[in-house]
Scaffold this motif. Structure first.
Motif, PDB file in Angstrom:
ATOM      1  N   GLU A  41       0.841  -1.194   0.000  1.00  0.00           N
ATOM      2  CA  GLU A  41       0.000   0.000   0.000  1.00  0.00           C
ATOM      3  C   GLU A  41       0.875   1.243   0.000  1.00  0.00           C
ATOM      4  O   GLU A  41       1.848   1.324   0.758  1.00  0.00           O
ATOM      5  N   PHE A  42       0.534   2.195  -0.858  1.00  0.00           N
ATOM      6  CA  PHE A  42       1.227   3.489  -0.861  1.00  0.00           C
ATOM      7  C   PHE A  42       0.318   4.550  -1.443  1.00  0.00           C
ATOM      8  O   PHE A  42      -0.757   4.250  -1.949  1.00  0.00           O
ATOM      9  N   ARG A  43       0.763   5.805  -1.385  1.00  0.00           N
ATOM     10  CA  ARG A  43      -0.037   6.951  -1.826  1.00  0.00           C
ATOM     11  C   ARG A  43       0.509   7.550  -3.110  1.00  0.00           C
ATOM     12  O   ARG A  43       1.699   7.569  -3.349  1.00  0.00           O
ATOM     13  N   SER A  44      -0.417   8.090  -3.879  1.00  0.00           N
ATOM     14  CA  SER A  44      -0.041   8.857  -5.063  1.00  0.00           C
ATOM     15  C   SER A  44       0.357  10.266  -4.641  1.00  0.00           C
ATOM     16  O   SER A  44       0.195  10.642  -3.474  1.00  0.00           O
ATOM     17  N   GLN A  45       0.813  11.072  -5.584  1.00  0.00           N
ATOM     18  CA  GLN A  45       1.119  12.476  -5.287  1.00  0.00           C
ATOM     19  C   GLN A  45      -0.114  13.204  -4.788  1.00  0.00           C
ATOM     20  O   GLN A  45      -0.019  14.071  -3.933  1.00  0.00           O
ATOM     21  N   GLY A  46      -1.273  12.851  -5.315  1.00  0.00           N
ATOM     22  CA  GLY A  46      -2.516  13.501  -4.931  1.00  0.00           C
ATOM     23  C   GLY A  46      -3.132  12.954  -3.653  1.00  0.00           C
ATOM     24  O   GLY A  46      -4.171  13.441  -3.217  1.00  0.00           O
ATOM     25  N   GLY A  47      -2.524  11.920  -3.075  1.00  0.00           N
ATOM     26  CA  GLY A  47      -3.018  11.374  -1.822  1.00  0.00           C
ATOM     27  C   GLY A  47      -3.893  10.141  -1.947  1.00  0.00           C
ATOM     28  O   GLY A  47      -4.407   9.629  -0.949  1.00  0.00           O
ATOM     29  N   LEU A  48      -4.101   9.632  -3.151  1.00  0.00           N
ATOM     30  CA  LEU A  48      -4.878   8.419  -3.348  1.00  0.00           C
ATOM     31  C   LEU A  48      -4.102   7.238  -2.777  1.00  0.00           C
ATOM     32  O   LEU A  48      -2.935   7.032  -3.107  1.00  0.00           O
ATOM     33  N   VAL A  49      -4.740   6.462  -1.907  1.00  0.00           N
ATOM     34  CA  VAL A  49      -4.104   5.277  -1.346  1.00  0.00           C
ATOM     35  C   VAL A  49      -4.437   4.082  -2.228  1.00  0.00           C
ATOM     36  O   VAL A  49      -5.612   3.821  -2.510  1.00  0.00           O
TER      37      VAL A  49
END
Length: 189
Positions: A41-49
């Motif tokens: 699990e990780f986040r995109s630049q925009g904060g999408l997990v």
């Protein structure tokens, strides 16, 4: 069915893969799957997990027609994953290799940009962030994707031309690609 593998890393750029992921399968029958150098699990630049549970080895086993390395700030840092072997193996196996924005740094570090015309965010971006990059004389200052010898490169603001290049590589017709491009450009007329 054509296959496209999208490579994501922590902090991936949300807009760079969206047109491929959002249209390829439902509208054009292309099988699109996500892979990561380090799954989880990780986040995109925009904060999408997101959770990406398929590894690069699984991508190799799947044998995609196109592998797309999505950009993100990780590619400019010491934490950038080393995916050289994966990219070389994929390319040697017949896949087209694409990179957009920071993803072009992975291609440059691998040497894939040393012998073909290519683009990125800028020539300096590649020189400063890709140790071993020797393709400077073949760099093209282009606002749209550049395609050469099963290598696709694009600057960060060019997800539409990247998508069109990927679609062409998997065999969509010129007419379908033109319709796709026109539809996305309609608001700018």
């Amino acid at each position: 069915m054509a296959r496209v593998g999208l490579i994501l890393t922590p902090g991936f750029a949300d807009w760079e893969y969206a047109f491929i992921a959002g249209t390829a399968s439902p509208f054009y029958g292309i099988d699109v799957r996500f892979f990561a150098p380090a799954t989880g699990e990780f986040r995109s630049q925009g904060g999408l997990v997101v959770t990406v549970d398929s590894s690069l080895q699984e991508c190799l086993n799947w044998k995609p027609d196109v592998v797309v390395v999505i950009g993100g700030v990780i590619w400019e840092s010491a934490e950038a994953p080393d995916i050289r072997d994966f990219l070389h193996t994929s390319h040697s196996s017949g896949a087209t290799i694409a990179g957009i924005c920071g993803g072009t740094l992975a291609l440059a570090r691998t040497g894939l940009l040393d012998t073909v015309p290519h683009t990125s965010n800028s020539a300096e971006f590649l020189k400063q962030n890709a140790v071993g990059y020797e393709g400077g004389t073949l760099y093209r200052n282009s606002p749209v994707a550049v395609v050469a010898d099963r290598i696709i490169t694009a600057p960060g603001p060019a997800p539409v031309s990247l998508t069109c290049a990927v679609f062409k590589c998997v065999g969509l017709s010129t007419e379908v690609i033109s319709q796709f491009r026109s539809m996305l450009a309609a608001e700018h007329r």
